[in-house]
Design a protein around this motif. Sequence first.
Motif, PDB file in Angstrom:
ATOM      1  N   VAL A 269       0.838  -1.198   0.000  1.00  0.00           N
ATOM      2  CA  VAL A 269       0.000   0.000   0.000  1.00  0.00           C
ATOM      3  C   VAL A 269       0.875   1.251   0.000  1.00  0.00           C
ATOM      4  CG1 VAL A 269      -1.637   1.330   1.401  1.00  0.00           C
ATOM      5  CG2 VAL A 269      -1.995  -1.128   1.053  1.00  0.00           C
ATOM      6  N   ASP A 270       1.947   1.246   0.789  1.00  0.00           N
ATOM      7  CA  ASP A 270       2.824   2.421   0.861  1.00  0.00           C
ATOM      8  C   ASP A 270       3.517   2.715  -0.468  1.00  0.00           C
ATOM      9  OD1 ASP A 270       2.172   2.828   3.509  1.00  0.00           O
ATOM     10  OD2 ASP A 270       3.996   1.894   4.298  1.00  0.00           O
ATOM     11  N   ALA A 271       3.890   1.682  -1.205  1.00  0.00           N
ATOM     12  CA  ALA A 271       4.603   1.867  -2.471  1.00  0.00           C
ATOM     13  C   ALA A 271       3.662   2.130  -3.640  1.00  0.00           C
ATOM     14  CB  ALA A 271       5.467   0.648  -2.775  1.00  0.00           C
ATOM     15  N   TYR A 272       2.357   1.888  -3.449  1.00  0.00           N
ATOM     16  CA  TYR A 272       1.429   1.965  -4.570  1.00  0.00           C
ATOM     17  C   TYR A 272       1.409   3.302  -5.305  1.00  0.00           C
ATOM     18  CZ  TYR A 272      -2.539   1.846  -7.585  1.00  0.00           C
ATOM     19  OH  TYR A 272      -3.315   1.956  -8.704  1.00  0.00           O
ATOM     20  N   PRO A 273       1.360   4.443  -4.640  1.00  0.00           N
ATOM     21  CA  PRO A 273       1.307   5.695  -5.405  1.00  0.00           C
ATOM     22  C   PRO A 273       2.482   5.851  -6.378  1.00  0.00           C
ATOM     23  CG  PRO A 273       0.720   6.115  -3.129  1.00  0.00           C
ATOM     24  CD  PRO A 273       1.237   4.690  -3.194  1.00  0.00           C
ATOM     25  N   ALA A 274       3.686   5.534  -5.938  1.00  0.00           N
ATOM     26  CA  ALA A 274       4.852   5.642  -6.816  1.00  0.00           C
ATOM     27  C   ALA A 274       4.819   4.577  -7.907  1.00  0.00           C
ATOM     28  CB  ALA A 274       6.141   5.543  -5.999  1.00  0.00           C
ATOM     29  N   LEU A 275       4.352   3.374  -7.572  1.00  0.00           N
ATOM     30  CA  LEU A 275       4.245   2.296  -8.560  1.00  0.00           C
ATOM     31  C   LEU A 275       3.245   2.677  -9.645  1.00  0.00           C
ATOM     32  CD1 LEU A 275       4.180  -1.465  -8.047  1.00  0.00           C
ATOM     33  CD2 LEU A 275       2.221  -0.413  -9.152  1.00  0.00           C
ATOM     34  N   GLN A 276       2.087   3.197  -9.239  1.00  0.00           N
ATOM     35  CA  GLN A 276       1.080   3.611 -10.213  1.00  0.00           C
ATOM     36  C   GLN A 276       1.629   4.695 -11.133  1.00  0.00           C
ATOM     37  OE1 GLN A 276      -3.229   4.496  -9.231  1.00  0.00           O
ATOM     38  NE2 GLN A 276      -2.495   6.554  -9.705  1.00  0.00           N
ATOM     39  N   ALA A 277       2.295   5.669 -10.558  1.00  0.00           N
ATOM     40  CA  ALA A 277       2.861   6.759 -11.357  1.00  0.00           C
ATOM     41  C   ALA A 277       3.911   6.241 -12.335  1.00  0.00           C
ATOM     42  CB  ALA A 277       3.472   7.817 -10.438  1.00  0.00           C
ATOM     43  N   ARG A 278       4.728   5.284 -11.895  1.00  0.00           N
ATOM     44  CA  ARG A 278       5.787   4.756 -12.769  1.00  0.00           C
ATOM     45  C   ARG A 278       5.203   3.937 -13.912  1.00  0.00           C
ATOM     46  NH1 ARG A 278      10.067   5.685 -15.329  1.00  0.00           N
ATOM     47  NH2 ARG A 278      11.885   4.413 -14.908  1.00  0.00           N
ATOM     48  N   ILE A 279       4.202   3.110 -13.623  1.00  0.00           N
ATOM     49  CA  ILE A 279       3.549   2.359 -14.703  1.00  0.00           C
ATOM     50  C   ILE A 279       2.943   3.335 -15.709  1.00  0.00           C
ATOM     51  CG2 ILE A 279       1.638   0.825 -15.333  1.00  0.00           C
ATOM     52  CD1 ILE A 279       2.078  -0.636 -12.659  1.00  0.00           C
ATOM     53  N   ALA A 280       2.218   4.328 -15.223  1.00  0.00           N
ATOM     54  CA  ALA A 280       1.586   5.301 -16.120  1.00  0.00           C
ATOM     55  C   ALA A 280       2.633   6.020 -16.967  1.00  0.00           C
ATOM     56  CB  ALA A 280       0.765   6.298 -15.311  1.00  0.00           C
ATOM     57  N   GLU A 281       3.780   6.329 -16.380  1.00  0.00           N
ATOM     58  CA  GLU A 281       4.854   7.019 -17.105  1.00  0.00           C
ATOM     59  C   GLU A 281       5.455   6.147 -18.210  1.00  0.00           C
ATOM     60  OE1 GLU A 281       9.420   8.407 -16.101  1.00  0.00           O
ATOM     61  OE2 GLU A 281       7.966   8.352 -14.478  1.00  0.00           O
ATOM     62  N   LEU A 282       5.626   4.861 -17.929  1.00  0.00           N
ATOM     63  CA  LEU A 282       6.283   3.957 -18.881  1.00  0.00           C
ATOM     64  C   LEU A 282       5.324   3.328 -19.892  1.00  0.00           C
ATOM     65  CD1 LEU A 282       8.608   2.068 -16.369  1.00  0.00           C
ATOM     66  CD2 LEU A 282       9.310   3.767 -18.087  1.00  0.00           C
ATOM     67  N   HIS A 283       4.042   3.371 -19.614  1.00  0.00           N
ATOM     68  CA  HIS A 283       3.056   2.650 -20.421  1.00  0.00           C
ATOM     69  C   HIS A 283       2.684   3.450 -21.665  1.00  0.00           C
ATOM     70  CE1 HIS A 283      -0.087  -0.182 -21.258  1.00  0.00           C
ATOM     71  NE2 HIS A 283       0.230  -0.860 -20.169  1.00  0.00           N
ATOM     72  N   PRO A 284       2.571   2.793 -22.829  1.00  0.00           N
ATOM     73  CA  PRO A 284       2.215   3.518 -24.051  1.00  0.00           C
ATOM     74  C   PRO A 284       0.721   3.821 -24.195  1.00  0.00           C
ATOM     75  CG  PRO A 284       2.578   1.218 -24.576  1.00  0.00           C
ATOM     76  CD  PRO A 284       2.934   1.401 -23.116  1.00  0.00           C
ATOM     77  N   TYR A 285      -0.137   3.172 -23.421  1.00  0.00           N
ATOM     78  CA  TYR A 285      -1.574   3.417 -23.536  1.00  0.00           C
ATOM     79  C   TYR A 285      -1.930   4.770 -22.930  1.00  0.00           C
ATOM     80  CZ  TYR A 285      -2.307  -1.649 -24.423  1.00  0.00           C
ATOM     81  OH  TYR A 285      -2.289  -2.920 -24.920  1.00  0.00           O
ATOM     82  N   ALA A 286      -2.913   5.446 -23.509  1.00  0.00           N
ATOM     83  CA  ALA A 286      -3.400   6.713 -22.959  1.00  0.00           C
ATOM     84  C   ALA A 286      -4.015   6.498 -21.575  1.00  0.00           C
ATOM     85  CB  ALA A 286      -4.423   7.338 -23.901  1.00  0.00           C
ATOM     86  N   VAL A 287      -4.726   5.388 -21.404  1.00  0.00           N
ATOM     87  CA  VAL A 287      -5.355   5.042 -20.128  1.00  0.00           C
ATOM     88  C   VAL A 287      -5.053   3.563 -19.845  1.00  0.00           C
ATOM     89  CG1 VAL A 287      -7.497   4.937 -18.802  1.00  0.00           C
ATOM     90  CG2 VAL A 287      -7.197   6.716 -20.547  1.00  0.00           C
ATOM     91  N   PRO A 288      -3.885   3.277 -19.275  1.00  0.00           N
ATOM     92  CA  PRO A 288      -3.559   1.878 -19.003  1.00  0.00           C
ATOM     93  C   PRO A 288      -4.385   1.319 -17.842  1.00  0.00           C
ATOM     94  CG  PRO A 288      -1.858   3.295 -18.110  1.00  0.00           C
ATOM     95  CD  PRO A 288      -2.809   4.180 -18.881  1.00  0.00           C
TER      96      PRO A 288
END
Length: 109
Positions: free
Chosen positions: A62-81
């Motif tokens: 839970v503590d790491a989730y905000p940074a994990l979500q942001a990193r996936i969104a940054e690296l992901h090619p989809y507009a809405v992954p």
Amino acid sequence: MDTLLVITNCPDEEVANRIALALVEEQLAACVNLLPRVQSLYRWQGAVESASEIPLLCKSTVDAYPALQARIAELHPYAVPEIIALPVSHGLPAYLQWVADETTAGGRA
């Protein structure tokens, strides 16, 4: 320790490997499983679409989730992954502790 199973789908193996490696190297996830291709059917911008994708199962906290979500969104090619997190209510205590030990809230890039 609040363990999460975070799921995202990637368009191909290259993207899946890049995201998985970044999450583990940056300690945003303790482990990421790359699953075999799946066929996804979904509605996007008013039309039914179909795509072959690589699912990722990311073990995190839970503590790491905000940074994990942001990193996936940054690296992901989809507009809405797809990025969804499911709470892990039960598990081998030693494994859940390992996930917590290997995952940091801010990551250590």
